[in-house]
Design a protein around this motif. Structure first.
Motif, PDB file in Angstrom:
ATOM      1  N   LEU A 339       0.748  -1.163   0.076  1.00 38.28           N
ATOM      2  CA  LEU A 339      -0.099   0.253  -0.082  1.00 38.28           C
ATOM      3  C   LEU A 339       0.931   1.406   0.029  1.00 38.28           C
ATOM      4  O   LEU A 339       0.337   2.257  -0.095  1.00 38.28           O
ATOM      5  N   THR A 340       2.280   1.174   0.221  1.00 39.70           N
ATOM      6  CA  THR A 340       2.994   2.239   0.217  1.00 39.70           C
ATOM      7  C   THR A 340       4.152   2.224  -0.737  1.00 39.70           C
ATOM      8  O   THR A 340       5.336   2.643  -0.530  1.00 39.70           O
ATOM      9  N   THR A 341       3.966   1.828  -1.844  1.00 41.62           N
ATOM     10  CA  THR A 341       4.848   1.547  -3.042  1.00 41.62           C
ATOM     11  C   THR A 341       5.751   2.719  -3.338  1.00 41.62           C
ATOM     12  O   THR A 341       6.817   2.810  -3.400  1.00 41.62           O
ATOM     13  N   GLN A 342       4.930   3.760  -3.483  1.00 41.51           N
ATOM     14  CA  GLN A 342       5.580   5.035  -3.932  1.00 41.51           C
ATOM     15  C   GLN A 342       6.650   5.409  -2.785  1.00 41.51           C
ATOM     16  O   GLN A 342       7.722   5.874  -3.117  1.00 41.51           O
ATOM     17  N   ILE A 343       6.274   5.225  -1.616  1.00 41.62           N
ATOM     18  CA  ILE A 343       7.265   5.719  -0.571  1.00 41.62           C
ATOM     19  C   ILE A 343       8.696   4.967  -0.750  1.00 41.62           C
ATOM     20  O   ILE A 343       9.748   5.323  -0.539  1.00 41.62           O
ATOM     21  N   VAL A 344       8.372   3.602  -0.698  1.00 41.07           N
ATOM     22  CA  VAL A 344       9.501   2.651  -0.783  1.00 41.07           C
ATOM     23  C   VAL A 344      10.398   2.942  -2.019  1.00 41.07           C
ATOM     24  O   VAL A 344      11.645   2.921  -1.929  1.00 41.07           O
ATOM     25  N   ILE A 611      -0.948  -1.292 -11.365  1.00 42.09           N
ATOM     26  CA  ILE A 611      -2.065  -0.453 -11.164  1.00 42.09           C
ATOM     27  C   ILE A 611      -1.630   0.867 -11.053  1.00 42.09           C
ATOM     28  O   ILE A 611      -1.965   2.106 -11.539  1.00 42.09           O
ATOM     29  N   ILE A 612      -0.730   1.056  -9.877  1.00 41.75           N
ATOM     30  CA  ILE A 612      -0.238   2.657  -9.387  1.00 41.75           C
ATOM     31  C   ILE A 612       0.366   3.134 -10.521  1.00 41.75           C
ATOM     32  O   ILE A 612       0.112   4.512 -10.743  1.00 41.75           O
ATOM     33  N   ASP A 613       1.258   2.454 -11.286  1.00 41.45           N
ATOM     34  CA  ASP A 613       2.241   3.159 -12.363  1.00 41.45           C
ATOM     35  C   ASP A 613       1.124   3.567 -13.246  1.00 41.45           C
ATOM     36  O   ASP A 613       1.239   4.824 -13.719  1.00 41.45           O
ATOM     37  N   MET A 620      -5.403   5.813 -17.005  1.00 38.65           N
ATOM     38  CA  MET A 620      -6.926   5.694 -16.314  1.00 38.65           C
ATOM     39  C   MET A 620      -7.432   6.954 -15.679  1.00 38.65           C
ATOM     40  O   MET A 620      -6.564   7.756 -15.242  1.00 38.65           O
ATOM     41  N   ASP A 621      -8.718   7.061 -15.706  1.00 32.80           N
ATOM     42  CA  ASP A 621      -9.253   8.175 -15.269  1.00 32.80           C
ATOM     43  C   ASP A 621     -10.080   7.999 -13.805  1.00 32.80           C
ATOM     44  O   ASP A 621      -9.716   8.863 -13.138  1.00 32.80           O
ATOM     45  N   SER A 630      -6.038   4.081   0.338  1.00 34.81           N
ATOM     46  CA  SER A 630      -6.639   5.199   1.413  1.00 34.81           C
ATOM     47  C   SER A 630      -5.068   5.864   1.922  1.00 34.81           C
ATOM     48  O   SER A 630      -5.230   6.841   2.605  1.00 34.81           O
ATOM     49  N   LYS A 631      -3.970   5.266   1.737  1.00 33.99           N
ATOM     50  CA  LYS A 631      -2.678   5.663   2.158  1.00 33.99           C
ATOM     51  C   LYS A 631      -1.473   5.479   1.213  1.00 33.99           C
ATOM     52  O   LYS A 631      -1.656   4.771   0.481  1.00 33.99           O
ATOM     53  N   GLY A 632      -0.570   6.343   1.320  1.00 32.70           N
ATOM     54  CA  GLY A 632       0.809   6.109   1.051  1.00 32.70           C
ATOM     55  C   GLY A 632       0.862   6.436  -0.731  1.00 32.70           C
ATOM     56  O   GLY A 632       1.581   6.381  -1.293  1.00 32.70           O
ATOM     57  N   LEU A 633      -0.319   7.007  -1.125  1.00 34.45           N
ATOM     58  CA  LEU A 633      -0.496   7.161  -2.683  1.00 34.45           C
ATOM     59  C   LEU A 633      -0.545   8.704  -2.745  1.00 34.45           C
ATOM     60  O   LEU A 633      -1.071   9.485  -1.927  1.00 34.45           O
ATOM     61  N   ASP A 634       0.277   9.205  -3.779  1.00 35.24           N
ATOM     62  CA  ASP A 634       0.574  10.766  -4.113  1.00 35.24           C
ATOM     63  C   ASP A 634       0.398  11.067  -5.364  1.00 35.24           C
ATOM     64  O   ASP A 634       1.374  10.651  -6.310  1.00 35.24           O
TER      65      ASP A 634
END
Length: 818
Positions: A339-344, A611-613, A620-621, A630-634
């Motif tokens: 859930l926090t891929t971007q931070i990692v 999916i995040i990438d 996607m829209d 809910s968390k860790g996404l920017d």
């Protein structure tokens, strides 16, 4: 210490030739019982033989250097004592499977067996096994099954044992295997002598494919008369292309033109060029960091209360850099790595090979590599989920617990049922380290501890840069239903905002904390709802696979076209999950590109990242998801968040429901408007008067805290009391109720009437064919004999399980269950 659920340690003798090798924290192979061979860890060295059994010898010592530190062992004992479980259960969870040896039963011929003595008394199947053993010497049970092409072959094994034809033994294998790649280099004979090289080219003129291999090597590796460059060689696979086959490469290796060698490599691939490690903090971030450091001078723990998007991560990175520069280790805990891929990814770009990642999606081999990397000092920074608190740190300087309020930090099954935040605080104390708790919506307990002076408290009230908190609007869907302005499960207000957002080429997140298509299927004629055969829950409908599924035991079955009770075909879906919302959006806004993100779409290792990438690249829209969103996404492009079914969260039967609703909705809302634009959040509800919703709109955490803490003090809930939940299980409902009543009565006699609540049926009273009853123990916070109470509870539960009249009864003790 053995990885078995037994409360005491076992004493083994050390063979004389192994005395110098043995040390506390080393792994050893020991025999346990008559058949089992286990991997144990030496917890203590002493000279006292056991009085009640004959100590066996250690079979083998596996490690020259300890893989478990003495501080870890002390930590494991604390976990076992506090969470009322065994040290073996802690060890079993702590050690990666790759560090535990596996034993496999194997068969070999008895050296004294003579086939001629059994002429006419050997069956065809037995003869085939004997024949295979003569050729191969040993066979595993799996291999015997394949040989005979049948599953039930154990009677054949027993027959051969009776005839003394075979012997059974345990072969012990180490599970961990390093990742090995094959490389090739040009033989020094040709690499450093141009005459020999010219002769080689002449010889290979008649072998054009082999000549192509040599030419390709020089093309990829200009190694002629460059000893060091040639010594490194190339990946063997890199020599293959459309015109070059593996056989040509192998032929050149046999001829001595190339040398083949192996190299052990890390399973973790670099993410690209590193960024500058030193973070430039803003003035408010620097002030916040200075306040944290000031509190650390007098307190071991600091709570950072920073609103979503306030830049807490930059402060974490700066603190991490300071500790690593001073030679210390850092543990950075996240509620769920997926859930926090971007931070990692961001941390990896800054800290590179200094950083190890530890979570459940990794293979056993990958987890062992992180464990060994910490022991070797290669990973002074570890980013991980709750199990990372069990890793072998030796010099911890700082623990950061991000989103400290998250329920994901609690382990529910199996034992130990620990909370990573609380376990981390003890770990920090053992290492004389500091702990930083971070959250936009702290847990009531942590905030209480901060206000009481136990923790330092630092607030960060502004979003990073010029970003503003989103505008939150409540929409009355009961009113919209009366006016018939609802379209499917979307209010006209939310739908209009979605269309307007997409018209501006911005993105939308829709949150619904329930996966599947529909929570249940209902027969309109008789009212029958299909239920799980093993659990007391309705089956969730998943339209994508046309199945009914139980989200508790995993049972699934195809959707029936007719009602199982009355045969009617009038079956309808009730309620909605993420799958249904995805379908509705595609129908209501056909041009929108919609993606769903829940447990069903992110089961594969890299599916979440994909999916995040895609969403980050604006492929996607609209993203529809559960709490995963809910968390860790920017995301720069998200300007609208829609929250459906807020009422279900508010009215969930749990004393933390308002706190959890505030936390979850605030976290989801924080995904909107993360840069220079003000985001919008639409919350659909049937009751606009809900106090917790108005606190969310006003971002009034302090108001929520004051209301919650007053109620908990009045009704005796944490942080004013300690809770211990005891779950009684039995496949027989009558016996389960009888056992629960008996346990409650015996505990009341010892602990008092007011401290023991129940028994009562839980919300779900049957799981996996086991009926459930629960007791709740409430203990005053200031009680000094908490460990004595836990021992009393364990003893009473043990007696209950041994009661022959309550056969099949099991108990589960959960300390701090919520």
């Amino acid at each position: 210490m053995l990885p078995v659920p037994i409360p005491k340690l076992f004493t083994y003798r050390i063979p004389v030739d192994r005395e110098q090798m043995v040390q506390v924290g080393s792994r050893v192979i020991v025999q346990f019982g008559s058949k089992k061979v286990l991997t144990g860890v030496i917890g203590k060295l002493h000279q006292t033989p056991p009085k009640k059994y004959q100590a066996r010898y250690i079979l083998e010592v596996l490690d020259e250097q300890a893989v478990v530190h003495p501080v870890q062992i002390k930590h494991f004992h604390w976990i076992a004592a506090y969470y009322a479980c065994t040290i073996g259960e802690v060890l079993n969870v702590a050690l990666p499977s790759g560090l535990k040896l596996s034993s496999e039963s194997k068969v070999q011929l008895n050296p004294e067996f003579d086939l001629e003595d059994f002429e006419g008394n050997i069956s065809d199947k037995e003869y085939r096994i004997i024949e295979a053993l003569v050729e191969k010497q040993t066979l595993s049970y799996h291999e015997i099954g394949n040989l005979l092409d049948e599953k039930n072959f154990y009677h054949v094994i027993k027959s051969l044992i009776r005839k003394e034809a075979i012997l059974i033994f345990e072969e012990v294998k180490e599970k961990y295997r390093p990742k090995i790649i094959k490389r090739v280099r040009l033989s020094p004979k040709y690499a450093h002598d141009h005459i020999s090289l010219e002769k080689l080219f002449q010889q290979l003129e008649k072998q054009p494919k082999q000549l192509d291999v040599v030419l390709r090597y020089f093309q990829l590796k200009p190694a002629y008369q460059d000893v060091e460059n040639n010594q490194r060689g190339l990946l063997k696979s890199s020599l293959n292309n459309e015109s070059v086959s593996t056989s040509s490469v192998n032929t050149l290796i046999k001829k001595g033109v190339f040398e083949e060698f192996e190299e052990i490599v890390s399973r973790f691939q670099p993410v690209g060029p590193l960024q500058e490690a030193k973070i430039q903090l803003t003035e408010s971030q620097q002030q916040t960091k200075d306040q944290i450091l000031t509190h650390f001078e007098s307190k071991d723990t600091v709570l950072l209360h920073g609103v979503t998007g306030s830049g807490k991560t930059e402060i974490y990175i700066d603190l991490i850099q300071d500790v690593l520069t001073s030679g210390g280790q850092v543990l950075y805990l996240l509620p769920e790595i997926a859930l926090t891929t971007q931070i990692v990814y961001r941390l990896k770009k800054i800290f590179g090979d200094q950083m190890g990642i530890y979570h459940s999606k990794f293979s056993d081999n990958e987890r062992v590599e992180v464990w060994q990397g910490i022991l070797d000092g290669r990973y002074p920074l570890v980013v991980g989920v709750r199990s990372a608190v069990l890793l072998p740190f030796e010099n911890l300087g700082l623990i950061i617990i991000d989103e400290e309020h998250e329920i994901s930090y609690k382990q529910f099954d199996p034992a130990p049922r620990y909370h990573a935040r609380d376990v981390a605080l003890v770990l920090a104390k053992l290492h004389h380290a500091k702990t930083l708790l971070g959250s936009a919506t702290p847990s009531i307990e942590s905030y209480y501890n901060a206000l009481q002076g136990k923790y330092g408290l630092v607030r960060l009230d502004r979003r990073f840069g010029n970003a503003q908190l989103p505008e939150i609007e409540l929409v009355d869907i009961r009113r919209e239903r009366k006016r018939r302005t609802m379209r499917e499960d979307f209010s006209s207000v939310l739908l209009q905002h979605m269309e307007a957002t997409l018209a501006l080429e911005e993105q939308v997140i829709i949150f619904q904390n329930r996966r599947g298509y529909s929570p249940y299927i209902l027969c309109e004629d008789c009212g029958h709802i299909p239920k799980c055969e093993q659990c007391d829950v309705s089956l969730t409908y998943h339209q994508f696979v046309y199945e009914l599924r139980c989200h508790y035991c995993g049972h699934h079955e195809k959707l029936h076209l007719e009602c199982e009770a009355c045969g009617s075909t009038k079956l309808k879906t009730a309620g909605y999950g993420t799958e249904k919302l995805e379908e509705e959006i595609q129908m209501l806004i056909p041009k929108a590109k919609v993606q769903r993100m829940d447990l069903d779409t992110t089961r594969k290792k890299n599916s979440y990242q994909q999916i995040i990438d895609a969403f980050a690249k604006r492929e996607m829209d609209i993203l529809v998801g559960t709490q995963m969103v809910s968390k860790g996404l920017d995301f720069d492009g998200v300007s609208l968040v829609g929250i459906l079914d807020a009422d279900r969260m508010i009215h969930f039967p749990d004393f933390r429901s308002h706190e959890r609703t505030f936390q979850l909705i605030t976290q989801v809302s924080g995904r909107s408007g993360r840069r220079d634009k003000v985001g919008k959040v639409i919350i659909q509800t049937t009751n606009l008067e809900q106090p917790v919703l108005h606190k969310i709109v006003a971002n009034d955490y302090i108001g929520l805290y004051q209301e919650e803490i007053a109620e908990r003090q009045e009704y005796h809930y944490p942080p004013f009391v300690r809770l211990i939940r005891i779950t009684i299980k039995n496949p027989d409902k009558t016996l389960c109720s009888k056992a629960a009543k008996q346990l409650s009565e015996s505990l009341r006699k010892v602990l008092g009437l007011e401290r023991v609540l129940g028994p009562e049926e839980p919300l779900i009273s049957r799981l996996r064919n086991q009926y459930l009853m629960q007791l709740m123990i409430k203990l005053e916070r200031k009680q000094t004999f908490i460990q004595e109470v836990k021992k009393i509870i364990i003893d009473h539960c043990t007696l209950l399980e041994k009661d022959k009249q309550l056969k099949g009864t099991r108990t589960v003790i959960d300390v701090d269950p919520f």
